[in-house]
Design an enzyme around this catalytic site. Sequence first.
Site, PDB file in Angstrom:
ATOM      1  CG  HIS A 159      48.907 -20.499 -32.070  1.00 59.95           C
ATOM      2  ND1 HIS A 159      49.266 -20.854 -30.793  1.00 59.95           N
ATOM      3  CD2 HIS A 159      49.203 -21.567 -32.850  1.00 59.95           C
ATOM      4  CE1 HIS A 159      49.758 -22.084 -30.795  1.00 59.95           C
ATOM      5  NE2 HIS A 159      49.728 -22.536 -32.039  1.00 59.95           N
ATOM      6  CB  SER A 280      25.814   2.635 -32.478  1.00 55.58           C
ATOM      7  OG  SER A 280      26.045   3.779 -31.710  1.00 55.58           O
ATOM      8  CE  LYS A 286      29.830   0.336 -33.538  1.00 53.51           C
ATOM      9  NZ  LYS A 286      30.964  -0.556 -33.416  1.00 53.51           N
TER      10      LYS A 286
END
Length: 462
Positions: A159, A280, A286
């Site tokens: 989960h 990016s 990034k």
Amino acid sequence: MAKGEKSWEKRLSGEVDQLAVNYVESLSYDRRLYKYDIQGSIAHAQMLCAKGFLTADELDAIKGGLAQIQDEIEAGQFEFNVLQEDIHMAVEAALTEKIGDPGRKLHTGRSRNDQIATDMRLWMREEIDILRSKVRDLQGAFVELASKYTKDMMPAYTHLQRAQPIAIGAYLLSFVEMLERDYQRLGDCRKRVNVSPLGSGAVAGSTIPLDRAMTAELLGFEGVMRNSMDGMSDRDFCAEFTFACSLAAVHLSRFAEDFIIYSSSEFDFVRIDDKYCTSSSMMPQKRNPDMLELMRGKTGNIFGSLSAMLMMLKSQPSTYNRDMQEDKLHIFSAADVLRASLDIATAIVSNTQFKTADIAAGLDKGFLDATCLAEYLVRKGVPFRKAHGIVGGLVAECEKQGLAKLADLPLETFTDACDVIEKDVYDNLGATNVVKQYASAGSAGTKQVEEQVAFWRQEFGQ
Ligand code: ARG
């Protein structure tokens, strides 16, 4: 039959509407079957010769002409003419132009319907072998990575919540298992692919006594399809193939999703090599896992191929309909996308490092040892349901007292909760202790991971 001329021009008016020509053609994509089409034609011609429908000289002329055509295609010198509709007519027309009458005999007892079914099976048989070897490469990369992390630990999730501590290798080897089923599934599919439809003719076979066993053997097929109507129209193998590709893509997509999450700053479990990241155009800091995102995204293309295959087949009246021409788009696309994704997955797995120290530093979060503690109680004679409740209470107690882990509780709290608990309880707490305790076959401890790595290495001769 000269280039641009069709054998049915005596039947239909010669007028051509370019719109229709462009709409009906498959040459733009089935040309990639040229090799198999030529292979099939050579086998068919050999058989016609053995049966007395071609002389030895005619057979030689056909073989020589087809070899020349193959060379021209491979040298990029072959002029594909869309008026020929498909690869079968393109090759036959070129052959007739080169060698004259023997070329006109080649189509004896044969239809494009059984020709395309044969070509696709020959192509797919080879494609499956390539895909299976790429699956093996990726499995090998996972085993290698797992062998580096048999002792280091990470949390396992259910989960997406922290569940139990595991050796990192156990996680990695779970993908080897998934891929093994893909390997086997593609192998199963291959068995049904590797039978010969050649000789089914247009639908009803032929009044010519074709030796179907001979062509099957020449083409390396395992057997001959029994029923001509099924032989030339069966496309189950295309649906099966796109399904096998789809399930492999599911596995790749789940792997990609994991690594995307694990490489985020929030998790920070893995470092994917710079080569497989992009940055990016605006944010200079990034490192984006674009290859993995595309792997996840491309899964949809493969599912699209499967669903297009099934949609195309449903409700077709029996045997061949031109709808089927589209099948090639889907099997080619599924194979191409899967091939590329397997390659990039192998490269990424071979170039990824787990940040073991960072992972270990955070392993106390989430009470990963709770199940192990309950099982400790079971070993001391407490029924599991009761043990589960006792440990649940202890976790709640930790949270109440603001303690990060069960091992922070004093012995007194343990003995108050359950009088069978002794000092050795602490040997059952903490990720390292838990991972040492795993005892059942296939569990996620170091010992089992080492056994599994040895098993796969032997299996793959690695
Ligand atoms: N290009 C066709 C295909 O891919 C070949 C078979 C055509 N058969 C026919 N009867 N028109 O399905």
